[in-house]
Scaffold this active site. Structure first.
Site, PDB file in Angstrom:
ATOM      1  N   HIS A  42      -7.551  -1.477   0.451  1.00 15.14           N
ATOM      2  CA  HIS A  42      -7.611  -0.824   1.710  1.00 15.14           C
ATOM      3  C   HIS A  42      -6.906   0.469   2.152  1.00 15.14           C
ATOM      4  CE1 HIS A  42      -4.932  -4.652   2.259  1.00 15.14           C
ATOM      5  NE2 HIS A  42      -4.062  -3.463   2.373  1.00 15.14           N
TER       6      HIS A  42
ATOM      7  N   TYR B   2       6.580   5.804  -6.533  1.00  6.98           N
ATOM      8  CA  TYR B   2       5.569   6.689  -7.574  1.00  6.98           C
ATOM      9  C   TYR B   2       6.288   8.170  -7.879  1.00  6.98           C
ATOM     10  CZ  TYR B   2       2.548   2.950  -6.069  1.00  6.98           C
ATOM     11  OH  TYR B   2       2.280   1.623  -5.665  1.00  6.98           O
TER      12      TYR B   2
END
Length: 488
Positions: free
Chosen positions: A171, A258
């Protein structure tokens, strides 16, 4: 219509309830069967009681069954939804705790980083067991909808090695679009049209239109910096927007894992994160949140059961993809969403075998991806770093190859920015030994790992992280909720 949906990991009580009520918002689906399965009989009992209460309150013919026998739950199922957390919070705590000893500070640790890679090692053997059962006893051509992280690794394994028709669902895109619509002053997120593409948790809004008007970088940066809340909570995302030219779907805290430039130095971490909520970068934030949520649910269960007596309101149907995909497949009402599938040329500048997250349309013919997308070069570069780690991680999990696993962890962007090869080798040994109960493919490697640990001279430290908070008690949570209610 009458068909069967099996939910694996149905003991994820709140999420299972959301999926259940969403699906029953489709008028044609009132006669279907839900088969719940989980390793926890206790959690199964709680969620079945809640769903039974919903069925009764809405006077529906819907059938709900619950069993710890997964294969039985999958018998004849047309759709299988997975929301499992293999190893539970016990293993997850090690995903955060052990890397901290080696200087690796994670906010979530469930996608890549040291924690996400080990999470994948626990998940993939189980995912392949799911696929075997689906192939053996589910309805022919059954579709597997995976919500479980690490999304790309799980989906990669199910498609490549499980040979089951699989789509991964998340989502993050919807939540990012809601933020953008908010800062631009839209009355509804539906006014925003966008193309969002990349890989799960590194998906990029490469095209934006508000009521048909193109939105450029400068306007979006100004809108975020002027927002009274997001300007504080999303500092890292805004900085990436300025440098990359596009906005990322992922939360401030997750994105920091990341892109190691923001999380490799402890004294820099607090500059980029926000402590108003776990998702904005807190050390081990999701572990704390998950622990508090579990404790809260266990204590406040009677209230959750009482709330299940309310009528289902289709107007409150969530934007989780699952119910909309099923509706499109079964009724031919077309649905546009963002799906995790094998690339196969959809994104021109990412590898063919990668699991990408990109726009697609669903109708009775299936999920049809919009092809011919090219990511901005910086976006493709950051995605590539993760894809290479994901590929090695999947192959290591399949083969039970601890040497390849260590190489995968070494190549993780954040791990590589913080730890030496010697530290990575010891850390992986320590994590595999600690989580041996959930890593059957590494059983033969555990004795040697223990031996190496007994002789290792690599130094570690006991470190809580740059921005760690303690798990709050039920009393503290009650007081906070009461304060928020009074203020609102």
């Amino acid at each position: 219509m009458s068909f069967k949906i099996a939910i694996i990991g149905a003991g994820s009580v709140g999420f299972t309830k959301k999926l259940f009520t969403d699906i029953l918002c489709v008028p044609e689906f009132k006669d279907i069967e839900f088969a719940l399965t989980d390793v926890s009989e206790h959690n199964l009992g709680m969620i079945k009681a809640i769903l039974d209460r919903i069925v009764e309150a809405n006077n529906l013919p819907t059938k709900v069954t619950a069993t710890t026998n997964r294969r039985k739950a999958l018998e004849g199922a047309r759709y299988i939804i997975s929301c499992v957390r293999v190893g539970g919070l016990e293993a997850y705590a090690d995903d955060i705790r052990i890397p901290l000893k080696y200087g690796i500070d994670q906010c979530v640790g469930d996608t890549i980083c040291a924690g996400g890679i080990l999470y994948g090692q626990r998940n993939i053997p189980v995912i392949l067991d799911f696929c075997k059962d689906i192939s053996a006893v589910a309805e022919t051509g059954a579709k597997f909808l995976n919500y479980a992280n690490p999304m790309a690794m799980n989906t990669w394994a199910a498609i490549e090695y499980g040979k089951v028709d699989t789509v991964g669902l998340c989502h993050g895109v919807q939540h990012g679009a809601e933020q953008i619509a908010d800062v631009l002053g839209a009355k509804s997120p539906k006014e925003l049209d966008y193309v969002c593409s990349g890989i799960n948790h590194q998906t990029w809004f490469i095209e934006l239109r508000l009521n048909g008007r193109p939105i450029g970088k400068d306007e979006l940066v100004a809108a975020f910096e002027a927002h009274p809340v997001y300007s504080k909570q999303e500092k890292l995302r805004i900085d990436v927007l300025k440098r990359f030219g596009v906005y990322s779907t992922e939360s401030n805290g997750h994105l920091s894992e990341y892109l190691p430039w923001y999380r490799k130095r402890p004294d820099e971490i607090t500059r980029w994160i926000d402590m108003s909520d776990w998702i904005h970068g807190e050390t081990g934030g999701y572990l704390r949140y998950s622990t508090e949520t579990r404790n809260w649910f266990e204590t406040e269960y009677p209230q959750f059961l009482e709330a299940a007596s309310k009528p289902i309101d289709p107007a409150r149907r969530s934007n989780e993809h699952a119910s909309h995909i099923l509706e499109a497949l079964e009724t031919n009402r077309v649905y546009r969403g963002h799906f995790n599938v094998k690339n196969n040329g959809v994104i021109a500048n990412l590898p063919q075998d990668a699991i990408i997250e990109s726009p697609g349309f669903v109708d009775r013919f299936g999920i049809n991806m919009a092809a011919g997308i090219t990511l901005p070069e910086a976006c493709a570069a950051t995605c590539m770093a993760s894809i290479n780690v994901q590929r090695m991680s999947v192959h290591a999990a399949i083969a039970g190859d601890i040497d390849l696993l260590k190489l995968a962890v070494l190549h993780d962007p954040l791990v590589g920015a913080v730890s030496t090869p010697e530290e990575v080798w010891q850390m992986v040994d320590e994590m595999v030994v600690a989580q041996a109960a959930w890593l059957p493919q590494y059983a033969d490697a555990v004795p040697a790992a223990k031996e190496r640990l007994s002789k290792s001279k690599v130094k570690t430290r006991e470190w809580a992280g740059a921005a760690r908070r303690s798990v709050r008690s039920i009393e503290e949570l009650r007081a906070e909720k009461a304060a928020l209610k009074q203020a609102g």
